[in-house]
Design an enzyme around this catalytic site. Structure first.
Site, PDB file in Angstrom:
ATOM      1  CE1 TYR A 155     -71.514  20.660 -34.928  1.00  0.00           C
ATOM      2  CE2 TYR A 155     -70.722  22.364 -33.846  1.00  0.00           C
ATOM      3  CZ  TYR A 155     -71.642  21.042 -33.439  1.00  0.00           C
ATOM      4  OH  TYR A 155     -71.527  20.705 -32.314  1.00  0.00           O
TER       5      TYR A 155
ATOM      6  CG  HIS B  71     -40.049  18.286 -40.380  1.00  0.00           C
ATOM      7  ND1 HIS B  71     -40.726  18.405 -40.418  1.00  0.00           N
ATOM      8  CD2 HIS B  71     -38.387  18.593 -40.494  1.00  0.00           C
ATOM      9  CE1 HIS B  71     -41.154  19.050 -41.687  1.00  0.00           C
ATOM     10  NE2 HIS B  71     -39.390  18.550 -41.938  1.00  0.00           N
TER      11      HIS B  71
ATOM     12  CD  GLN C 148     -73.979  24.295 -33.446  1.00  0.00           C
ATOM     13  OE1 GLN C 148     -74.241  24.388 -32.512  1.00  0.00           O
ATOM     14  NE2 GLN C 148     -73.621  24.047 -34.061  1.00  0.00           N
TER      15      GLN C 148
ATOM     16  CG  HIS D 278     -35.179  21.309 -41.093  1.00  0.00           C
ATOM     17  ND1 HIS D 278     -34.417  21.050 -41.977  1.00  0.00           N
ATOM     18  CD2 HIS D 278     -36.345  20.715 -41.245  1.00  0.00           C
ATOM     19  CE1 HIS D 278     -35.021  20.461 -42.967  1.00  0.00           C
ATOM     20  NE2 HIS D 278     -35.733  19.730 -42.870  1.00  0.00           N
TER      21      HIS D 278
END
Length: 134
Positions: free
Chosen positions: A126, A62, A130, A60
């Protein structure tokens, strides 16, 4: 990862992408691994994607890739897998006959993870606060 911008956008988008050889055959070693790494690096450079890190394992790969908002992570994986398979089979034709007769090099499955400099919790907080900020 650094902040990028174009005429209308500012972004920091990174993706951790993992894909495997078909049937998890352990063929990505020695010269084949080098060819795979080089093919992916050249493809990313040609398409304007930032290849921040790459590790080629025997079965594999990455990748940590940065790209603009117009580029879907699935497009990156599809392009990299397609081009690298063609190049590897061209350089190592016996590989196709030995392990991958009648099929491609890569499994259709792919892992996608987003990479960022702030946590999910920070983004949630966050957004939730608001109205308090105005």
């Amino acid at each position: 990862m650094r902040m990028m911008k174009n005429s209308h956008q500012v972004y920091e988008l990174g993706y951790h992408i993992i894909f495997c050889t078909k049937y998890r055959h352990k063929v990505l070693d020695g010269d084949v691994a080098v060819a795979c790494r080089n093919s992916i690096a050249e493809t990313c450079a040609a398409y304007g994607w930032g290849l921040e890190e790459i590790e080629v394992m025997p079965d594999h790969v990455h990748m940590f890739v940065t790209a603009s908002p117009q580029t879907a992570p699935a497009e990156i994986a599809r392009t990299v897998k397609s081009i690298s398979a063609v190049r590897i089979f061209t350089q190592f034709p016996k590989l196709k006959g030995r392990k991958f007769w009648g099929s491609g090099l890569w499994s259709p499955s792919t892992y996608f993870g987003s990479v960022g400099h702030i946590s999910e919790e920070t983004v949630r907080r966050y957004i939730q606060t608001q109205k308090e900020r105005t």
